[in-house]
Design a protein around this motif. Structure first.
Motif, PDB file in Angstrom:
ATOM      1  N   VAL A 299       0.851  -1.203   0.000  1.00  0.00           N
ATOM      2  CA  VAL A 299       0.000   0.000   0.000  1.00  0.00           C
ATOM      3  C   VAL A 299       0.882   1.247   0.000  1.00  0.00           C
ATOM      4  CG1 VAL A 299      -1.626   1.362   1.394  1.00  0.00           C
ATOM      5  CG2 VAL A 299      -1.985  -1.107   1.112  1.00  0.00           C
ATOM      6  N   ARG A 300       1.879   1.262   0.859  1.00  0.00           N
ATOM      7  CA  ARG A 300       2.787   2.413   0.953  1.00  0.00           C
ATOM      8  C   ARG A 300       3.625   2.585  -0.318  1.00  0.00           C
ATOM      9  NH1 ARG A 300       2.938   6.415   2.571  1.00  0.00           N
ATOM     10  NH2 ARG A 300       5.078   6.618   3.297  1.00  0.00           N
ATOM     11  N   CYS A 301       4.095   1.477  -0.899  1.00  0.00           N
ATOM     12  CA  CYS A 301       4.884   1.551  -2.145  1.00  0.00           C
ATOM     13  C   CYS A 301       4.065   2.214  -3.249  1.00  0.00           C
ATOM     14  CB  CYS A 301       5.322   0.144  -2.596  1.00  0.00           C
ATOM     15  SG  CYS A 301       6.696  -0.530  -1.634  1.00  0.00           S
ATOM     16  N   VAL A 302       2.782   1.841  -3.360  1.00  0.00           N
ATOM     17  CA  VAL A 302       1.914   2.433  -4.383  1.00  0.00           C
ATOM     18  C   VAL A 302       1.699   3.917  -4.088  1.00  0.00           C
ATOM     19  CG1 VAL A 302      -0.438   2.414  -5.333  1.00  0.00           C
ATOM     20  CG2 VAL A 302       0.818   0.264  -5.018  1.00  0.00           C
ATOM     21  N   GLU A 303       1.475   4.258  -2.836  1.00  0.00           N
ATOM     22  CA  GLU A 303       1.314   5.680  -2.464  1.00  0.00           C
ATOM     23  C   GLU A 303       2.541   6.507  -2.839  1.00  0.00           C
ATOM     24  OE1 GLU A 303      -1.621   5.061   1.462  1.00  0.00           O
ATOM     25  OE2 GLU A 303       0.494   5.596   1.732  1.00  0.00           O
ATOM     26  N   LEU A 304       3.719   5.890  -2.741  1.00  0.00           N
ATOM     27  CA  LEU A 304       4.973   6.604  -3.031  1.00  0.00           C
ATOM     28  C   LEU A 304       5.349   6.560  -4.509  1.00  0.00           C
ATOM     29  CD1 LEU A 304       7.017   5.381   0.067  1.00  0.00           C
ATOM     30  CD2 LEU A 304       6.307   7.730  -0.353  1.00  0.00           C
ATOM     31  N   GLY A 305       4.515   5.904  -5.332  1.00  0.00           N
ATOM     32  CA  GLY A 305       4.766   5.886  -6.769  1.00  0.00           C
ATOM     33  C   GLY A 305       5.847   4.922  -7.227  1.00  0.00           C
ATOM     34  N   ILE A 306       6.154   3.911  -6.402  1.00  0.00           N
ATOM     35  CA  ILE A 306       7.143   2.909  -6.811  1.00  0.00           C
ATOM     36  C   ILE A 306       6.521   2.050  -7.904  1.00  0.00           C
ATOM     37  CG2 ILE A 306       8.499   0.929  -5.996  1.00  0.00           C
ATOM     38  CD1 ILE A 306       8.577   2.334  -3.237  1.00  0.00           C
ATOM     39  N   SER A 307       7.271   1.796  -8.979  1.00  0.00           N
ATOM     40  CA  SER A 307       6.722   1.111 -10.162  1.00  0.00           C
ATOM     41  C   SER A 307       6.641  -0.395  -9.958  1.00  0.00           C
ATOM     42  CB  SER A 307       7.598   1.396 -11.373  1.00  0.00           C
ATOM     43  OG  SER A 307       8.798   0.649 -11.277  1.00  0.00           O
ATOM     44  N   ASP A 308       5.811  -1.038 -10.773  1.00  0.00           N
ATOM     45  CA  ASP A 308       5.713  -2.497 -10.744  1.00  0.00           C
ATOM     46  C   ASP A 308       7.048  -3.169 -11.045  1.00  0.00           C
ATOM     47  OD1 ASP A 308       3.065  -2.576 -10.047  1.00  0.00           O
ATOM     48  OD2 ASP A 308       2.470  -3.842 -11.731  1.00  0.00           O
ATOM     49  N   GLU A 309       7.800  -2.609 -11.965  1.00  0.00           N
ATOM     50  CA  GLU A 309       9.106  -3.202 -12.310  1.00  0.00           C
ATOM     51  C   GLU A 309      10.014  -3.203 -11.087  1.00  0.00           C
ATOM     52  OE1 GLU A 309       7.419  -1.240 -14.321  1.00  0.00           O
ATOM     53  OE2 GLU A 309       7.064  -2.818 -15.808  1.00  0.00           O
ATOM     54  N   GLN A 310       9.996  -2.109 -10.347  1.00  0.00           N
ATOM     55  CA  GLN A 310      10.830  -2.021  -9.143  1.00  0.00           C
ATOM     56  C   GLN A 310      10.348  -3.010  -8.074  1.00  0.00           C
ATOM     57  OE1 GLN A 310      10.287   2.258  -8.707  1.00  0.00           O
ATOM     58  NE2 GLN A 310      12.447   2.614  -9.192  1.00  0.00           N
ATOM     59  N   ILE A 311       9.035  -3.104  -7.930  1.00  0.00           N
ATOM     60  CA  ILE A 311       8.498  -4.032  -6.930  1.00  0.00           C
ATOM     61  C   ILE A 311       8.846  -5.480  -7.291  1.00  0.00           C
ATOM     62  CG2 ILE A 311       6.318  -4.988  -6.033  1.00  0.00           C
ATOM     63  CD1 ILE A 311       5.275  -2.054  -5.965  1.00  0.00           C
ATOM     64  N   TYR A 312       8.770  -5.829  -8.589  1.00  0.00           N
ATOM     65  CA  TYR A 312       9.113  -7.195  -8.985  1.00  0.00           C
ATOM     66  C   TYR A 312      10.608  -7.503  -8.767  1.00  0.00           C
ATOM     67  CZ  TYR A 312       4.801  -9.304 -10.569  1.00  0.00           C
ATOM     68  OH  TYR A 312       3.569  -9.898 -10.597  1.00  0.00           O
ATOM     69  N   GLU A 313      11.450  -6.503  -8.914  1.00  0.00           N
ATOM     70  CA  GLU A 313      12.875  -6.752  -8.629  1.00  0.00           C
ATOM     71  C   GLU A 313      13.089  -6.956  -7.125  1.00  0.00           C
ATOM     72  OE1 GLU A 313      15.695  -4.214 -10.586  1.00  0.00           O
ATOM     73  OE2 GLU A 313      14.844  -4.629 -12.562  1.00  0.00           O
ATOM     74  N   ALA A 314      12.323  -6.235  -6.328  1.00  0.00           N
ATOM     75  CA  ALA A 314      12.380  -6.465  -4.874  1.00  0.00           C
ATOM     76  C   ALA A 314      11.835  -7.860  -4.541  1.00  0.00           C
ATOM     77  CB  ALA A 314      11.598  -5.392  -4.128  1.00  0.00           C
TER      78      ALA A 314
END
Lengths: 117, 117, 117, 117, 117, 117
Positions: free
Chosen positions: C70-85
């Motif tokens: 939820v916080r990652c989306v609020e901060l505008g972190i991209s799907d590509e970045q989330i998948y690398e995490a």
């Protein structure tokens, strides 16, 4: 006097100082919370050290076990009580806890012999 | 009366029976050891339930937490004492314990309301 | 609007209030430390949320994963970045992380659809 | 036919597809490694599923346990063999494993009844 | 030059070679995935090393912490940034992380002094 | 003859004796259960040692890994079989298992060389 317990305390104190002098306020506050958690309140300090000991056993942290054993001895908790706490850690955490139990028994010998000096 | 705590006990009892009736002697013996670990000895049953509660918190097992909370209430352990045990579980185990703390508080409401029926 | 994410927030907020209103000062302080840990400092809030996300993945806590997503989306972190995490969490933590990855992907759908309402 | 096992497979397959279609090559490769690890080699597929089952028990992952139980039944592993594997998981991992053992026994009922349809 | 860090690298490299020369293709592929996970992509190599560091802290693996600290220093990550990552690891993972934090601080001294030679 | 494996056995045997002579009946019973779990039954002793080895790998206990490797060699389990078990431990438990894999390979050298004396 036991060298290993002395070494344990020296390294622990020196590194705690190093971590705290760095001045990250949040980490300092965490260390304060950790210290306060074991003070007498609605539960006695004795019960709280045993809670810390069993939590350390099931999470399998030798340094944490040693620290709580030192405190248990300072508070006069008996061997019978400690072994009953060991048994709960062993039953809850399983045979993977046994190597840490062996360390605990070895450390306890050093703690007792140190106190007789 | 709380449905969820009732469901918890029904599933728990039914499945324990199933596991024990299968007749694997070693598993039966383990269940006996588990039960015996919390009986009064050099440590009181109260202290032992709190040891089981904190071990369950830091290992993050909701069912185990619920079981020990039921027993803590049966033994008359106060909310203040339970919250101090929660605090040790939280400090030792970290924020990853918080979701289990929320479950614990919700379950405790059900346990207390069930006992008032 | 996604019901499950709404339920998640409602239960989370209600129980946090319950825990904090009990007035155990140490637990309140821990909750404050937890909140402060993710604020921008020498590291950005974005990097810190990703650190919280990966820590939650390898410790396998669904609620913690949902919160950090939820916080990652609020901060505008991209799907590509989330998948690398996700990939780092998967490699470090192993296949035991995969069921939590499936939950994370299902929750992310709800978070994104909620934000479009 | 058991709904819960069907739901388990549907969610699992749908989410695996979602994760793999995203095209993060590293995650795809990890999923391939995970699949290959259980194929017959110097050890039989039967032994490998039991290794996966016990690893899942001691790491306490219900979804992973269910998956390996489905595979154990497909490979013709007997209940006696599965219970001996349960016992090793229980002894190594401790009583914290018991709630997962209860889930395992409940899931196995569904798997067996599903296969009779 | 620090002997302990040198010993760490020598043992690590020698044993990795031993594991890889055995020729189990699946294990080789896992090691390749592990290496690739930390390369710059949608996230920078710096962020990824910090993700690896915090994952290693909360899973409490001294060797993994040392490895990521060596890489953090090579990438020019500052002490302030590393301490903020430590703080997240500490808050998420709890006081059980502290002994590993002490090791991390001791190893970092060796890494820095080694780089000045 | 390898000193480290000899030291391992000496410390292990001495401390087990110390723990058992203390006479806490419950702990004695747990040790008996632990021993019995690996005896041939519906599963062979070989399969059971591999189950113990993989459980020890994913729970990351060096002493437990060493013990099961000694037993695997005594039972004539081949290196190819052990490496396939390693691979399952690695895939299930993730890269955090790798430092324990390096220890396992180093210990295995000592076990093999000890047996040639």
């Amino acid at each position: 006097m036991s060298e290993r317990i002395k070494d344990f305390h020296e390294f622990r104190n020196k590194m705690n100082e190093r971590i705290l002098e760095r001045g990250n306020l949040e980490i300092k506050r965490f260390f304060a919370l950790d210290k306060n958690a074991y003070k007498t309140g609605a539960l006695t300090a004795e019960t709280k050290e045993l809670l810390g000991l069993v939590a350390s056993l099931v999470l399998r942290c030798n340094d944490c076990i040693t620290y709580h054993l030192v405190r248990c001895v300072e508070l006069g908790i008996s061997d019978e009580q400690i072994y009953e706490a060991y048994n709960i850690g062993l039953v809850v955490g399983g045979s993977i806890v046994i190597p840490h139990l062996r360390q605990a028994v070895a450390r306890m010998d050093e703690i007792r012999s140190q106190n007789q000096d």
